[in-house]
Design a protein around this motif. Structure first.
Motif, PDB file in Angstrom:
ATOM      1  N   THR A 127      11.329  -2.357 -10.875  1.00  0.00           N
ATOM      2  CA  THR A 127      10.590  -3.220 -12.253  1.00  0.00           C
ATOM      3  C   THR A 127       9.417  -2.816 -12.218  1.00  0.00           C
ATOM      4  OG1 THR A 127      10.596  -5.362 -13.303  1.00  0.00           O
ATOM      5  CG2 THR A 127      10.008  -5.443 -11.025  1.00  0.00           C
ATOM      6  N   VAL A 128       8.586  -3.289 -13.367  1.00  0.00           N
ATOM      7  CA  VAL A 128       7.213  -2.929 -13.618  1.00  0.00           C
ATOM      8  C   VAL A 128       6.597  -4.366 -13.536  1.00  0.00           C
ATOM      9  CG1 VAL A 128       5.599  -2.218 -15.149  1.00  0.00           C
ATOM     10  CG2 VAL A 128       7.737  -1.209 -14.825  1.00  0.00           C
ATOM     11  N   VAL A 129       5.619  -4.564 -12.879  1.00  0.00           N
ATOM     12  CA  VAL A 129       4.671  -5.749 -12.814  1.00  0.00           C
ATOM     13  C   VAL A 129       3.347  -5.658 -13.017  1.00  0.00           C
ATOM     14  CG1 VAL A 129       6.358  -6.705 -11.024  1.00  0.00           C
ATOM     15  CG2 VAL A 129       4.355  -5.605 -10.285  1.00  0.00           C
ATOM     16  N   THR A 146      10.974  -7.378 -16.210  1.00  0.00           N
ATOM     17  CA  THR A 146       9.982  -6.159 -16.325  1.00  0.00           C
ATOM     18  C   THR A 146       8.973  -6.400 -17.348  1.00  0.00           C
ATOM     19  OG1 THR A 146       9.902  -3.994 -15.658  1.00  0.00           O
ATOM     20  CG2 THR A 146      11.569  -4.642 -17.507  1.00  0.00           C
ATOM     21  N   LEU A 147       7.962  -5.808 -17.232  1.00  0.00           N
ATOM     22  CA  LEU A 147       6.972  -5.811 -18.552  1.00  0.00           C
ATOM     23  C   LEU A 147       7.254  -4.841 -19.413  1.00  0.00           C
ATOM     24  CD1 LEU A 147       3.681  -5.749 -16.591  1.00  0.00           C
ATOM     25  CD2 LEU A 147       5.006  -7.844 -17.706  1.00  0.00           C
ATOM     26  N   PRO A 148       7.129  -5.053 -20.901  1.00  0.00           N
ATOM     27  CA  PRO A 148       7.543  -3.994 -21.658  1.00  0.00           C
ATOM     28  C   PRO A 148       6.350  -2.886 -22.038  1.00  0.00           C
ATOM     29  CG  PRO A 148       6.527  -5.978 -22.639  1.00  0.00           C
ATOM     30  CD  PRO A 148       6.681  -6.169 -21.429  1.00  0.00           C
ATOM     31  N   GLN A 149       6.649  -1.743 -22.265  1.00  0.00           N
ATOM     32  CA  GLN A 149       5.851  -0.542 -22.206  1.00  0.00           C
ATOM     33  C   GLN A 149       4.598  -0.901 -22.915  1.00  0.00           C
ATOM     34  OE1 GLN A 149       7.607   3.105 -23.189  1.00  0.00           O
ATOM     35  NE2 GLN A 149       6.019   4.184 -22.762  1.00  0.00           N
ATOM     36  N   ALA A 150       4.728  -1.873 -23.988  1.00  0.00           N
ATOM     37  CA  ALA A 150       3.418  -2.152 -24.654  1.00  0.00           C
ATOM     38  C   ALA A 150       2.503  -2.678 -23.693  1.00  0.00           C
ATOM     39  CB  ALA A 150       3.745  -3.043 -25.849  1.00  0.00           C
ATOM     40  N   ALA A 151       2.831  -3.136 -22.763  1.00  0.00           N
ATOM     41  CA  ALA A 151       1.819  -4.004 -21.676  1.00  0.00           C
ATOM     42  C   ALA A 151       0.974  -3.149 -20.864  1.00  0.00           C
ATOM     43  CB  ALA A 151       2.669  -4.748 -20.862  1.00  0.00           C
ATOM     44  N   TYR A 152       1.685  -1.708 -20.925  1.00  0.00           N
ATOM     45  CA  TYR A 152       0.948  -0.569 -20.078  1.00  0.00           C
ATOM     46  C   TYR A 152      -0.449  -0.466 -20.445  1.00  0.00           C
ATOM     47  CZ  TYR A 152       6.090   0.336 -18.530  1.00  0.00           C
ATOM     48  OH  TYR A 152       7.102   0.269 -18.061  1.00  0.00           O
ATOM     49  N   GLY A 153      -0.737  -0.645 -21.641  1.00  0.00           N
ATOM     50  CA  GLY A 153      -2.165  -0.307 -22.206  1.00  0.00           C
ATOM     51  C   GLY A 153      -2.105   1.329 -22.515  1.00  0.00           C
ATOM     52  N   VAL A 204       2.191  -1.807 -12.338  1.00  0.00           N
ATOM     53  CA  VAL A 204       2.487  -1.145 -11.126  1.00  0.00           C
ATOM     54  C   VAL A 204       4.054  -1.045 -11.189  1.00  0.00           C
ATOM     55  CG1 VAL A 204       2.610  -0.998  -8.577  1.00  0.00           C
ATOM     56  CG2 VAL A 204       0.693  -2.088  -9.811  1.00  0.00           C
ATOM     57  N   MET A 205       4.548   0.205 -11.002  1.00  0.00           N
ATOM     58  CA  MET A 205       5.847   0.345 -11.192  1.00  0.00           C
ATOM     59  C   MET A 205       6.634   0.036  -9.334  1.00  0.00           C
ATOM     60  SD  MET A 205       4.682   1.811 -13.551  1.00  0.00           S
ATOM     61  CE  MET A 205       5.001   2.247 -15.286  1.00  0.00           C
ATOM     62  N   ILE A 206       7.189  -0.919  -9.214  1.00  0.00           N
ATOM     63  CA  ILE A 206       7.665  -1.149  -7.924  1.00  0.00           C
ATOM     64  C   ILE A 206       8.800  -1.044  -7.605  1.00  0.00           C
ATOM     65  CG2 ILE A 206       7.928  -3.447  -6.545  1.00  0.00           C
ATOM     66  CD1 ILE A 206       4.923  -2.885  -6.917  1.00  0.00           C
TER      67      ILE A 206
END
Length: 100
Positions: A81-83, A22-29, A68-70
């Motif tokens: 997960t978050v992709v 899953t992507l870390p929250q820092a990747a969310y922008g 995207v939260m899948i």
């Protein structure tokens, strides 16, 4: 010494419990996540730490311009997960495994 069969069964249990990447929250922008009242049907590429990425039929629970939260149903139940947004394509609600 234990039997090889017990060891293989235990390995299967351990491997099945490994969570998807899953992507870390820092990747969310900087843009906030827009949560969807009605989950959007999607095809998403999911990465795993122990096996090749796989394309799953799932739903987008939320998204922004980057991620995207899948959520999808797998062998062990509901997973999420978050992709990256680029790993996701919309699908018709009744579509089943069209070409990528």
């Amino acid at each position: 010494m234990g039997s090889a069969k017990v060891s293989e069964q235990m390995l299967d249990v351990v491997m099945a419990a490994i969570a998807p990447c899953t992507l870390p929250q820092a990747a969310y922008g900087p843009q906030s996540i827009e949560w969807h009242r009605d989950p959007q049907p999607v095809w998403a590429w999911i990465s795993w730490p122990h096996k090749a990425a796989e394309r799953v039929e799932g739903v987008a629970r939320g998204s922004n311009d980057r991620v995207v939260m899948i959520e999808w149903y797998g062998d062990r139940g509901t997973l999420n997960t978050v992709v990256w947004r680029s790993a996701v394509r919309r699908r018709a609600p009744s579509a089943s495994n069209p070409d990528p």
